[in-house]
Write a protein that holds these residues in place. Structure first.
Motif, PDB file in Angstrom:
ATOM      1  N   ALA A 127       0.836  -1.207   0.000  1.00 43.20           N
ATOM      2  CA  ALA A 127       0.000   0.000   0.000  1.00 43.20           C
ATOM      3  C   ALA A 127       0.870   1.257   0.000  1.00 43.20           C
ATOM      4  CB  ALA A 127      -0.927  -0.006   1.215  1.00 43.20           C
ATOM      5  N   TYR A 128       1.896   1.252   0.827  1.00 44.81           N
ATOM      6  CA  TYR A 128       2.830   2.379   0.909  1.00 44.81           C
ATOM      7  C   TYR A 128       3.532   2.588  -0.437  1.00 44.81           C
ATOM      8  CZ  TYR A 128       7.027   4.988   2.304  1.00 44.81           C
ATOM      9  OH  TYR A 128       8.041   5.917   2.392  1.00 44.81           O
ATOM     10  N   ASP A 129       3.984   1.496  -1.047  1.00 44.85           N
ATOM     11  CA  ASP A 129       4.691   1.576  -2.324  1.00 44.85           C
ATOM     12  C   ASP A 129       3.790   2.103  -3.436  1.00 44.85           C
ATOM     13  OD1 ASP A 129       6.996   0.638  -1.161  1.00 44.85           O
ATOM     14  OD2 ASP A 129       6.764  -1.428  -1.884  1.00 44.85           O
ATOM     15  N   VAL A 130       2.518   1.692  -3.429  1.00 44.28           N
ATOM     16  CA  VAL A 130       1.565   2.158  -4.444  1.00 44.28           C
ATOM     17  C   VAL A 130       1.390   3.675  -4.346  1.00 44.28           C
ATOM     18  CG1 VAL A 130      -0.882   2.159  -5.103  1.00 44.28           C
ATOM     19  CG2 VAL A 130       0.299  -0.008  -4.738  1.00 44.28           C
ATOM     20  N   LEU A 131       1.317   4.186  -3.129  1.00 38.13           N
ATOM     21  CA  LEU A 131       1.167   5.628  -2.941  1.00 38.13           C
ATOM     22  C   LEU A 131       2.408   6.374  -3.425  1.00 38.13           C
ATOM     23  CD1 LEU A 131      -0.263   8.146  -1.996  1.00 38.13           C
ATOM     24  CD2 LEU A 131       0.456   7.633   0.350  1.00 38.13           C
ATOM     25  N   CYS A 132       3.592   5.917  -3.037  1.00 38.58           N
ATOM     26  CA  CYS A 132       4.842   6.572  -3.456  1.00 38.58           C
ATOM     27  C   CYS A 132       4.957   6.571  -4.978  1.00 38.58           C
ATOM     28  CB  CYS A 132       6.049   5.870  -2.846  1.00 38.58           C
ATOM     29  SG  CYS A 132       6.224   6.111  -1.072  1.00 38.58           S
ATOM     30  N   TYR A 133       4.628   5.431  -5.583  1.00 38.55           N
ATOM     31  CA  TYR A 133       4.698   5.295  -7.039  1.00 38.55           C
ATOM     32  C   TYR A 133       3.748   6.273  -7.717  1.00 38.55           C
ATOM     33  CZ  TYR A 133       4.117   3.150 -11.663  1.00 38.55           C
ATOM     34  OH  TYR A 133       4.031   2.925 -13.011  1.00 38.55           O
ATOM     35  N   GLY A 134       2.525   6.361  -7.196  1.00 36.62           N
ATOM     36  CA  GLY A 134       1.521   7.251  -7.778  1.00 36.62           C
ATOM     37  C   GLY A 134       1.927   8.710  -7.697  1.00 36.62           C
ATOM     38  N   ILE A 135       2.489   9.107  -6.562  1.00 35.52           N
ATOM     39  CA  ILE A 135       2.935  10.502  -6.398  1.00 35.52           C
ATOM     40  C   ILE A 135       4.022  10.819  -7.418  1.00 35.52           C
ATOM     41  CG2 ILE A 135       4.075  12.159  -4.854  1.00 35.52           C
ATOM     42  CD1 ILE A 135       2.840  10.466  -2.502  1.00 35.52           C
ATOM     43  N   ALA A 136       5.023   9.943  -7.505  1.00 37.54           N
ATOM     44  CA  ALA A 136       6.137  10.168  -8.439  1.00 37.54           C
ATOM     45  C   ALA A 136       5.641  10.219  -9.879  1.00 37.54           C
ATOM     46  CB  ALA A 136       7.188   9.074  -8.267  1.00 37.54           C
ATOM     47  N   LYS A 137       4.659   9.378 -10.202  1.00 34.03           N
ATOM     48  CA  LYS A 137       4.134   9.331 -11.570  1.00 34.03           C
ATOM     49  C   LYS A 137       3.390  10.619 -11.921  1.00 34.03           C
ATOM     50  CE  LYS A 137       0.817   6.367 -12.769  1.00 34.03           C
ATOM     51  NZ  LYS A 137       0.129   5.122 -13.216  1.00 34.03           N
ATOM     52  N   PHE A 138       2.584  11.121 -11.003  1.00 36.42           N
ATOM     53  CA  PHE A 138       1.869  12.373 -11.267  1.00 36.42           C
ATOM     54  C   PHE A 138       2.831  13.553 -11.349  1.00 36.42           C
ATOM     55  CE2 PHE A 138      -2.216  10.359  -9.932  1.00 36.42           C
ATOM     56  CZ  PHE A 138      -2.985  10.781 -11.008  1.00 36.42           C
ATOM     57  N   VAL A 139       3.838  13.572 -10.480  1.00 38.31           N
ATOM     58  CA  VAL A 139       4.833  14.650 -10.532  1.00 38.31           C
ATOM     59  C   VAL A 139       5.514  14.644 -11.897  1.00 38.31           C
ATOM     60  CG1 VAL A 139       7.055  15.460  -9.634  1.00 38.31           C
ATOM     61  CG2 VAL A 139       5.237  14.811  -8.051  1.00 38.31           C
ATOM     62  N   GLY A 140       5.903  13.452 -12.364  1.00 37.68           N
ATOM     63  CA  GLY A 140       6.531  13.344 -13.674  1.00 37.68           C
ATOM     64  C   GLY A 140       5.624  13.842 -14.782  1.00 37.68           C
ATOM     65  N   GLY A 141       4.351  13.514 -14.689  1.00 35.09           N
ATOM     66  CA  GLY A 141       3.380  13.962 -15.690  1.00 35.09           C
ATOM     67  C   GLY A 141       3.231  15.475 -15.700  1.00 35.09           C
ATOM     68  N   TYR A 142       3.276  16.073 -14.520  1.00 37.38           N
ATOM     69  CA  TYR A 142       3.121  17.530 -14.436  1.00 37.38           C
ATOM     70  C   TYR A 142       4.366  18.274 -14.888  1.00 37.38           C
ATOM     71  CZ  TYR A 142      -1.390  16.935 -12.149  1.00 37.38           C
ATOM     72  OH  TYR A 142      -2.693  16.622 -11.884  1.00 37.38           O
ATOM     73  N   VAL A 143       5.524  17.641 -14.723  1.00 38.14           N
ATOM     74  CA  VAL A 143       6.751  18.225 -15.276  1.00 38.14           C
ATOM     75  C   VAL A 143       6.609  18.299 -16.795  1.00 38.14           C
ATOM     76  CG1 VAL A 143       9.238  17.920 -15.635  1.00 38.14           C
ATOM     77  CG2 VAL A 143       8.231  17.465 -13.383  1.00 38.14           C
ATOM     78  N   ALA A 144       6.074  17.235 -17.391  1.00 43.40           N
ATOM     79  CA  ALA A 144       5.847  17.214 -18.832  1.00 43.40           C
ATOM     80  C   ALA A 144       4.801  18.259 -19.233  1.00 43.40           C
ATOM     81  CB  ALA A 144       5.400  15.826 -19.275  1.00 43.40           C
ATOM     82  N   ALA A 145       3.724  18.368 -18.451  1.00 41.59           N
ATOM     83  CA  ALA A 145       2.642  19.312 -18.763  1.00 41.59           C
ATOM     84  C   ALA A 145       3.124  20.761 -18.752  1.00 41.59           C
ATOM     85  CB  ALA A 145       1.500  19.134 -17.771  1.00 41.59           C
ATOM     86  N   MET A 146       4.059  21.062 -17.859  1.00 41.95           N
ATOM     87  CA  MET A 146       4.570  22.431 -17.754  1.00 41.95           C
ATOM     88  C   MET A 146       5.892  22.624 -18.496  1.00 41.95           C
ATOM     89  SD  MET A 146       3.696  23.619 -13.843  1.00 41.95           S
ATOM     90  CE  MET A 146       4.787  22.438 -13.014  1.00 41.95           C
ATOM     91  N   ASN A 147       6.398  21.521 -19.082  1.00 35.23           N
ATOM     92  CA  ASN A 147       7.696  21.553 -19.766  1.00 35.23           C
ATOM     93  C   ASN A 147       8.797  22.024 -18.816  1.00 35.23           C
ATOM     94  OD1 ASN A 147       9.524  21.216 -21.843  1.00 35.23           O
ATOM     95  ND2 ASN A 147       9.162  23.235 -22.726  1.00 35.23           N
ATOM     96  N   GLY A 148       8.826  21.427 -17.632  1.00 42.12           N
ATOM     97  CA  GLY A 148       9.863  21.744 -16.652  1.00 42.12           C
ATOM     98  C   GLY A 148       9.270  21.989 -15.278  1.00 42.12           C
ATOM     99  N   VAL A 149      10.138  22.125 -14.288  1.00 46.20           N
ATOM    100  CA  VAL A 149       9.700  22.434 -12.923  1.00 46.20           C
ATOM    101  C   VAL A 149      10.851  23.111 -12.168  1.00 46.20           C
ATOM    102  CG1 VAL A 149      10.365  20.149 -11.998  1.00 46.20           C
ATOM    103  CG2 VAL A 149       8.610  21.505 -10.821  1.00 46.20           C
ATOM    104  N   ASP A 150      10.508  24.142 -11.421  1.00 46.46           N
ATOM    105  CA  ASP A 150      11.506  24.842 -10.602  1.00 46.46           C
ATOM    106  C   ASP A 150      11.541  24.306  -9.174  1.00 46.46           C
ATOM    107  OD1 ASP A 150      12.233  26.788 -12.627  1.00 46.46           O
ATOM    108  OD2 ASP A 150      10.266  27.709 -12.272  1.00 46.46           O
TER     109      ASP A 150
END
Length: 223
Positions: A127-150
């Protein structure tokens, strides 16, 4: 128009992150991870929220304390038939009996899950791993959506207090040049930068203050 949830918190934390780091609000890319019993992640570009993980209801997005997060919509029919439930019953399962609680069998509180992991509970670890994985995946997606992150900001109950989760999530973001400082990260509920000095993306902890954000919005309206 996608409103999402935890909006007041995301608004406060993203603004505070820009201010704290000395970024230009009109030329900044910030991802806010509001992690608690209810969790949501937002992408804030130039001071405007351009995406958020929650949708029409709080059920969408990452796995939460008792909510399923993103699932295949066909699961509704599958559960209804398997458990002999009406739509209301299925929605009750997805909202109140799923997520960390449903997967771990321990409960929705991260402290209980961590204690169970320490005792060797494999379901709690998954359960813990699923949450960590999901957070990292959404963060990665949003980096792509904004074409970068500060900057990436962690906030709310889990985000502010779970030292290990921040470390585990950031360990999946090294491709962005994210580098956590373990000593700086060893803190709870305190506003501070937790990334290393040579990290390409700044990572920080910002305690949320929704009451202050509401007060500011109210003041702006009545002026």
């Amino acid at each position: 128009r996608r409103y999402g949830f935890h909006g007041t918190s995301h608004s406060f934390v993203s603004k505070r992150a820009v201010e704290f780091l000395g970024l230009d609000k009109d030329n900044s890319k910030v991802i806010v991870c509001h992690l608690g019993n209810g969790s949501s992640i937002s992408a804030v570009k130039n001071g405007k929220c351009v995406d958020t993980t929650m949708g029409l209801t709080p059920l969408e997005g990452v796995v939460m304390g008792t909510r399923s997060g993103n699932i295949d919509p066909a699961i509704v029919e599958f559960i209804a038939k398997k458990e002999n439930l009406e739509i209301a019953g299925v929605m009750n399962v997805l909202n109140k009996k799923s997520g960390l609680q449903g997967m771990s069998g321990v409960g929705s509180d991260m402290r209980d899950i961590r204690a169970a992991i320490a005792d060797g509970n494999e379901d709690a670890k998954n359960a813990y791993d699923v949450l960590c994985y999901g957070i990292a995946k959404f963060v990665g997606g949003y980096v792509a959506a904004m074409n970068g992150v500060d900057a990436i900001a962690f906030t709310a109950g889990i985000g502010e207090n779970n030292i290990k989760m921040r470390k585990d999530v950031c360990s999946s973001l090294t491709y962005l040049g994210v580098k956590l400082d373990e000593e700086k990260n060893n803190v709870r509920g305190e506003e501070r930068i937790i990334s290393a000095d040579d990290s390409k993306v700044q990572v920080l902890l910002v305690p949320t203050n929704e009451e202050l954000a509401i007060a500011r919005e109210t003041l702006a309206l009545v002026k």
